[in-house]
Design an enzyme around this catalytic site. Structure first.
Site, PDB file in Angstrom:
ATOM      1  N   CYS A 172      34.584  35.640  52.077  1.00 36.69           N
ATOM      2  CA  CYS A 172      35.755  34.833  51.029  1.00 36.69           C
ATOM      3  C   CYS A 172      36.430  34.076  52.061  1.00 36.69           C
ATOM      4  CB  CYS A 172      36.531  35.721  50.312  1.00 36.69           C
ATOM      5  SG  CYS A 172      37.561  34.967  49.338  1.00 36.69           S
ATOM      6  N   CYS A 219      43.883  38.780  49.264  1.00 33.69           N
ATOM      7  CA  CYS A 219      44.698  37.822  49.051  1.00 33.69           C
ATOM      8  C   CYS A 219      45.371  37.688  47.553  1.00 33.69           C
ATOM      9  CB  CYS A 219      44.170  36.382  49.106  1.00 33.69           C
ATOM     10  SG  CYS A 219      43.238  35.765  47.607  1.00 33.69           S
ATOM     11  N   LYS A 256      38.618  27.951  35.338  1.00 34.38           N
ATOM     12  CA  LYS A 256      37.908  29.068  34.881  1.00 34.38           C
ATOM     13  C   LYS A 256      38.162  29.800  33.556  1.00 34.38           C
ATOM     14  CE  LYS A 256      38.484  31.288  38.945  1.00 34.38           C
ATOM     15  NZ  LYS A 256      38.643  32.311  39.915  1.00 34.38           N
ATOM     16  N   ARG A 259      33.052  32.206  32.123  1.00 35.98           N
ATOM     17  CA  ARG A 259      32.273  32.961  32.913  1.00 35.98           C
ATOM     18  C   ARG A 259      31.625  34.073  32.280  1.00 35.98           C
ATOM     19  NH1 ARG A 259      34.475  32.402  38.240  1.00 35.98           N
ATOM     20  NH2 ARG A 259      35.487  30.145  38.531  1.00 35.98           N
ATOM     21  N   CYS A 292      41.330  39.590  42.682  1.00 39.55           N
ATOM     22  CA  CYS A 292      40.104  39.673  42.205  1.00 39.55           C
ATOM     23  C   CYS A 292      39.584  41.110  42.021  1.00 39.55           C
ATOM     24  CB  CYS A 292      38.969  39.092  43.263  1.00 39.55           C
ATOM     25  SG  CYS A 292      39.066  37.405  43.360  1.00 39.55           S
ATOM     26  N   CYS A 306      38.319  43.786  46.816  1.00 39.28           N
ATOM     27  CA  CYS A 306      37.658  42.726  46.700  1.00 39.28           C
ATOM     28  C   CYS A 306      36.893  42.627  47.761  1.00 39.28           C
ATOM     29  CB  CYS A 306      38.651  41.719  46.392  1.00 39.28           C
ATOM     30  SG  CYS A 306      39.252  41.177  47.983  1.00 39.28           S
ATOM     31  N   LYS A 357      38.019  33.516  31.264  1.00 39.88           N
ATOM     32  CA  LYS A 357      37.189  34.880  31.201  1.00 39.88           C
ATOM     33  C   LYS A 357      37.468  35.504  30.034  1.00 39.88           C
ATOM     34  CE  LYS A 357      37.721  35.042  36.123  1.00 39.88           C
ATOM     35  NZ  LYS A 357      38.320  35.774  37.321  1.00 39.88           N
ATOM     36  N   ARG A 402      25.979  34.194  42.444  1.00 40.15           N
ATOM     37  CA  ARG A 402      26.656  35.168  41.396  1.00 40.15           C
ATOM     38  C   ARG A 402      25.723  35.078  39.997  1.00 40.15           C
ATOM     39  NH1 ARG A 402      32.775  34.257  40.173  1.00 40.15           N
ATOM     40  NH2 ARG A 402      32.799  35.150  42.329  1.00 40.15           N
TER      41      ARG A 402
HETATM   42 FE1  SRM Z   1      37.507  36.195  42.334  1.00 38.38          FE
HETATM   43  C1  SRM Z   1      37.971  33.132  43.883  1.00 38.38           C
HETATM   44  C2  SRM Z   1      35.488  36.899  44.122  1.00 38.38           C
HETATM   45  C3  SRM Z   1      36.649  38.647  40.280  1.00 38.38           C
HETATM   46  C4  SRM Z   1      40.695  35.785  40.521  1.00 38.38           C
HETATM   47  N1  SRM Z   1      36.800  35.203  43.930  1.00 38.38           N
HETATM   48  C5  SRM Z   1      36.834  33.958  44.056  1.00 38.38           C
HETATM   49  C6  SRM Z   1      36.078  33.577  45.432  1.00 38.38           C
HETATM   50  C7  SRM Z   1      34.974  32.867  45.018  1.00 38.38           C
HETATM   51  C8  SRM Z   1      36.662  32.814  46.711  1.00 38.38           C
HETATM   52  C9  SRM Z   1      36.470  31.209  46.550  1.00 38.38           C
HETATM   53  O1  SRM Z   1      37.009  30.661  45.442  1.00 38.38           O
HETATM   54  O2  SRM Z   1      36.132  30.374  47.584  1.00 38.38           O
HETATM   55  C10 SRM Z   1      35.681  34.892  45.842  1.00 38.38           C
HETATM   56  C11 SRM Z   1      34.215  35.217  46.587  1.00 38.38           C
HETATM   57  C12 SRM Z   1      34.153  36.212  47.564  1.00 38.38           C
HETATM   58  C13 SRM Z   1      33.058  36.506  48.083  1.00 38.38           C
HETATM   59  O3  SRM Z   1      32.997  36.325  49.289  1.00 38.38           O
HETATM   60  O4  SRM Z   1      32.086  37.014  47.474  1.00 38.38           O
HETATM   61  C14 SRM Z   1      36.042  35.894  44.630  1.00 38.38           C
HETATM   62  N2  SRM Z   1      36.050  37.496  42.356  1.00 38.38           N
HETATM   63  C15 SRM Z   1      35.449  37.913  43.497  1.00 38.38           C
HETATM   64  C16 SRM Z   1      34.625  39.073  43.170  1.00 38.38           C
HETATM   65  C17 SRM Z   1      33.343  39.045  43.542  1.00 38.38           C
HETATM   66  C18 SRM Z   1      35.543  40.238  43.502  1.00 38.38           C
HETATM   67  C19 SRM Z   1      34.603  41.490  43.718  1.00 38.38           C
HETATM   68  O5  SRM Z   1      34.847  42.094  44.599  1.00 38.38           O
HETATM   69  O6  SRM Z   1      34.077  42.043  42.729  1.00 38.38           O
HETATM   70  C20 SRM Z   1      34.713  39.137  41.719  1.00 38.38           C
HETATM   71  C21 SRM Z   1      33.517  38.310  40.821  1.00 38.38           C
HETATM   72  C22 SRM Z   1      33.626  38.624  39.470  1.00 38.38           C
HETATM   73  C23 SRM Z   1      32.257  38.094  38.754  1.00 38.38           C
HETATM   74  O7  SRM Z   1      31.330  38.596  38.952  1.00 38.38           O
HETATM   75  O8  SRM Z   1      32.551  36.949  37.987  1.00 38.38           O
HETATM   76  C24 SRM Z   1      35.999  38.252  41.359  1.00 38.38           C
HETATM   77  N3  SRM Z   1      38.366  37.137  40.585  1.00 38.38           N
HETATM   78  C25 SRM Z   1      38.018  38.157  39.909  1.00 38.38           C
HETATM   79  C26 SRM Z   1      38.920  38.575  39.064  1.00 38.38           C
HETATM   80  C27 SRM Z   1      38.891  40.115  38.267  1.00 38.38           C
HETATM   81  C28 SRM Z   1      38.299  39.428  36.751  1.00 38.38           C
HETATM   82  O9  SRM Z   1      38.032  38.596  36.494  1.00 38.38           O
HETATM   83  O10 SRM Z   1      38.217  40.426  36.061  1.00 38.38           O
HETATM   84  C29 SRM Z   1      39.948  37.802  39.116  1.00 38.38           C
HETATM   85  C30 SRM Z   1      41.482  37.999  38.329  1.00 38.38           C
HETATM   86  C31 SRM Z   1      41.525  37.543  37.166  1.00 38.38           C
HETATM   87  C32 SRM Z   1      41.734  36.183  36.714  1.00 38.38           C
HETATM   88  O11 SRM Z   1      40.684  35.418  36.753  1.00 38.38           O
HETATM   89  O12 SRM Z   1      42.866  35.937  36.569  1.00 38.38           O
HETATM   90  C33 SRM Z   1      39.660  36.726  40.173  1.00 38.38           C
HETATM   91  N4  SRM Z   1      38.951  34.740  42.079  1.00 38.38           N
HETATM   92  C34 SRM Z   1      40.262  34.617  41.363  1.00 38.38           C
HETATM   93  C35 SRM Z   1      40.839  33.685  41.780  1.00 38.38           C
HETATM   94  C36 SRM Z   1      42.300  33.273  41.139  1.00 38.38           C
HETATM   95  C37 SRM Z   1      42.297  32.583  40.044  1.00 38.38           C
HETATM   96  C38 SRM Z   1      43.632  32.226  39.349  1.00 38.38           C
HETATM   97  O13 SRM Z   1      43.892  32.064  38.279  1.00 38.38           O
HETATM   98  O14 SRM Z   1      44.575  31.922  40.181  1.00 38.38           O
HETATM   99  C39 SRM Z   1      40.270  32.813  42.678  1.00 38.38           C
HETATM  100  C40 SRM Z   1      40.687  31.731  43.352  1.00 38.38           C
HETATM  101  C41 SRM Z   1      40.605  30.411  42.368  1.00 38.38           C
HETATM  102  O15 SRM Z   1      40.147  30.425  41.545  1.00 38.38           O
HETATM  103  O16 SRM Z   1      41.163  29.530  42.918  1.00 38.38           O
HETATM  104  C42 SRM Z   1      39.037  33.418  42.964  1.00 38.38           C
HETATM  105 FE1  SF4 Z   2      38.590  36.317  48.235  1.00 39.21          FE
HETATM  106 FE2  SF4 Z   2      41.184  36.817  47.308  1.00 39.21          FE
HETATM  107 FE3  SF4 Z   2      39.457  37.201  45.524  1.00 39.21          FE
HETATM  108 FE4  SF4 Z   2      39.659  38.918  47.754  1.00 39.21          FE
HETATM  109  S1  SF4 Z   2      41.235  38.438  46.111  1.00 39.21           S
HETATM  110  S2  SF4 Z   2      37.820  38.110  46.933  1.00 39.21           S
HETATM  111  S3  SF4 Z   2      40.491  37.662  49.327  1.00 39.21           S
HETATM  112  S4  SF4 Z   2      39.945  35.305  46.770  1.00 39.21           S
END
Ligand code: SRM
Ligand code: SF4
Length: 569
Positions: A441, A480, A213, A151, A484, A435, A215, A82
């Site tokens: 994922c 899930c 993380k 990030r 995201c 997402c 943000k 990324r």
């Molecule tokens: Fe996310 C984890 C994809 C934005 C909350 N996110 C993941 C992972 C890396 C799965 C993993 O941990 O193994 C996913 C990878 C999927 C893949 O195959 O690409 C993933 N997140 C994404 C992306 C690519 C979604 C998308 O379709 O665009 C976004 C990448 C953003 C970037 O360029 O940095 C993405 N993730 C977000 C957002 C939105 C935001 O930040 O504005 C959130 C919610 C906001 C937040 O952080 O509260 C988000 N991702 C999570 C979480 C839950 C965090 C938490 O506080 O509980 C996880 C899981 C974790 O961190 O344990 C996670």
């Molecule tokens: Fe994966 Fe859940 Fe984030 Fe979708 S919302 S990319 S299923 S971690």
């Protein structure tokens, strides 16, 4: 400024990730060894955590997981990389380089993310180094795009070429640079840089970086395209006479939650006050270090800043930030948001340039996949433009500052390749976010990106029954509850529970300033349609003039929002 790790975090045993960070020698881990393993396509277990700080996730192709297990093969290990791309800005040459890399070393696709970055999927371990080296040649990197650290800093991608946008974007860059780790591990491991004296001093973060993380987003009202209140730290620009007067500062937002742990929840950020531009870095550092020292380092499900704020209490948190910053924030200025979506198509600017915002279905750019924008086509478009590109937090792309000279070329490519899909799509489709989810994922419980076209097709038919096919209703789906695609801010939010099953959340608004509420659980597609039908019928019969679907549901008491009531933020 580094200091007192609180009793809170020392009383309970530290999480295993804390051990890994502490032992990582400033984010080196044993990556040198991992990259040379012969018997597996994976890296050593601890290194999966270290890799994240380098913007890389170990994944496996879940579509072939069961079949490989039957054949007693290890999972099809592959990696996602990324970009760190503050403000989502890159130039055309960089975009073209990314396309070449995706074809040569990835799965041929580029994925624009919900944080205005780009992901490569399907990179095998031996190709990681060439990818990162090529990125370096294109003046790009993946440092800190993942991991327990700040990030990608996101900023309003507004198509406007205004002075304000320039100023806000500059702050996004400054904050991003200020919060980069000191570690030279990235350069050493991936770019064959000279070995540094290890460990480097991390004056801001300390050797175990942040508890989780972190943000940051910068918004320019009336657009809330960054969903500023979903962030650990948010800056909402306040304009005076066309200049940046400062920012309203908000903290404690976050989306992630779990289906099984009621102590987890989505939360909107609280507004702390107003800061002048020259106070931005001090406030940032105060909030980051408060989280560093007071965040929960034993239970990762409670480690985000939103839980720190709630545990400390907002007043105590504010007092601590004030103490660290060394000044009191002014009262927040009045401002409001109107929309979180992107304005598609052409926008003209006073400097005689124009911008074109292109709808990218599901954020995915790849050749030969039905419903997706072709990478080769987009390459031609970008080459015709030859200028700046801005990615949006709605997973779309802006050709920014298109000159009068380039515009006919851009229009010709758009027309010839049929790249502008907005005329054929409904507002529901063009405003939707999904997402990534399956197959890459590891946390996905249900499909998301791949299901979006079928889902919007079915919902279009349903909306058509009520004459609502041109109604802009925000739809966001995730595989899930991690959130995201920020589904908890959408008017219709779907959150994966299991294969083909989703929880239905309703009642967010177009401005992204209100959390929705979960009204149904584990619905299949028919169940979803059956749940929405009576609500749409009432919406059509009872809505006020120009009232949105989410606002109607909220006003009519058909959802009870779990968040703070809507207010000017
Ligand atoms: Fe996310 C984890 C994809 C934005 C909350 N996110 C993941 C992972 C890396 C799965 C993993 O941990 O193994 C996913 C990878 C999927 C893949 O195959 O690409 C993933 N997140 C994404 C992306 C690519 C979604 C998308 O379709 O665009 C976004 C990448 C953003 C970037 O360029 O940095 C993405 N993730 C977000 C957002 C939105 C935001 O930040 O504005 C959130 C919610 C906001 C937040 O952080 O509260 C988000 N991702 C999570 C979480 C839950 C965090 C938490 O506080 O509980 C996880 C899981 C974790 O961190 O344990 C996670
Ligand atoms: Fe994966 Fe859940 Fe984030 Fe979708 S919302 S990319 S299923 S971690």
């Amino acid at each position: 400024m580094q200091g007192d790790i609180t009793a809170m975090s020392t009383r309970k045993p530290l999480s295993d990730v804390e051990r890994i960070k502490a032992a990582s020698r400033s984010l080196r881990g044993t990556l040198g060894e991992s990259l040379n393993l012969r018997h597996t396509g994976a890296v050593l277990p601890d290194d999966t955590q270290v890799l994240k700080f380098h913007g890389i996730y170990q994944q496996d192709d879940r579509d072939v997981r069961a079949e490989r297990q039957l054949r007693r093969l290890e999972p099809q290990y592959q990696f996602m990389a990324r970009l760190r791309l503050p403000g989502g800005v890159l130039d055309s040459t960089q975009w073209l380089a990314l396309g070449r890399l995706a074809r040569t070393f990835g799965n041929g696709s580029l994925r624009i993310t919900s944080r205005q970055s780009i992901q490569f999927h399907g990179v095998f371990r031996e190709n990681l180094k060439p990818v990162l080296q090529e990125l370096d040649r294109a003046l790009l990197d993946t440092i800190s795009a993942c991991g327990d650290i700040n990030r990608n800093v996101i900023a309003c991608s507004g198509a406007s070429q205004s002075r304000l946008h320039g100023e806000v974007y500059a702050w996004a860059q400054k904050i991003a640079a200020h919060l980069l780790p000191n570690s030279r591990a990235y350069h050493e491991i991936w770019l064959d840089g000279k070995p540094a004296v290890v460990p480097e001093e991390e004056l801001l973060y300390g050797q175990t970086y942040l508890p989780r993380k972190f943000k940051i987003a910068l918004a320019i009202p009336p657009s809330n395209d960054v969903d500023v209140l979903a962030h650990d730290l948010g800056f909402t620009a306040i304009e005076e006479d066309g200049h940046l007067a400062g920012f309203n500062v908000s903290t404690g937002g976050g989306m992630g939650r779990s289906h099984t742990n009621p102590a987890t929840y989505a939360r909107l950020a609280d507004v702390l006050g107003f800061c002048k531009p020259d106070q931005v870095l001090a406030v940032t550092e105060a909030v980051v270090t408060t989280q560093r020292d007071h965040g929960d380092r034993s239970d990762r499900s409670q480690a985000r800043l939103k839980y720190t704020v709630d545990r400390m209490g907002l007043a105590a948190f504010r007092a601590e930030v004030t103490r660290r910053a060394g000044f009191v924030l002014q009262p927040a200025r009045s401002t409001s948001f109107l929309r979180s979506g992107d304005p598609f198509g052409w926008t003209e600017h006073p400097d005689s340039t124009a911008s074109f915002t292109l709808y990218i279905p599901g954020g995915r750019v790849v050749d030969g996949q039905k419903g997706c924008l072709p990478l080769s086509g987009l390459d031609q478009l970008v080459a015709a433009h030859g200028g700046e590109i801005r990615l949006t937090c709605n997973q779309n792309l802006v050709l920014a500052g298109v000159t009068a000279e380039a515009r006919p070329r851009v229009e010709e490519v758009l027309e010839r390749l049929g790249l502008d899909l907005t005329p054929q799509r409904t507002p529901l489709e063009t405003g939707a976010m999904a997402c990534v989810a399956l197959p890459t994922c590891s946390l996905a419980m249900a499909e998301s990106e791949r299901y979006l076209p079928a889902l919007t097709g079915r919902l279009n038919t349903l909306l058509g029954e009520y004459g609502l096919e041109r109604e802009p209703i925000s739809l966001r789906i995730t595989g899930c509850p991690n959130g995201c695609a920020r589904p908890y801010l959408a008017e219709i939010g779907l959150v994966g529970r299991g294969p083909g099953l989703y929880d239905l959340h309703l009642g967010g608004n177009q401005a992204g300033t209100r959390l929705n509420a979960q009204l149904y659980t584990s619905l299949d597609e028919d169940g979803l349609v059956a749940a929405l039908r009576p609500l749409l019928a009432r919406f059509v019969a009872e809505r006020l003039v120009n009232e949105g679907f989410g606002d109607f549901l909220y006003r009519a008491g058909l959802t009870t929002s779990t968040g703070q009531p809507e207010q000017e933020r």
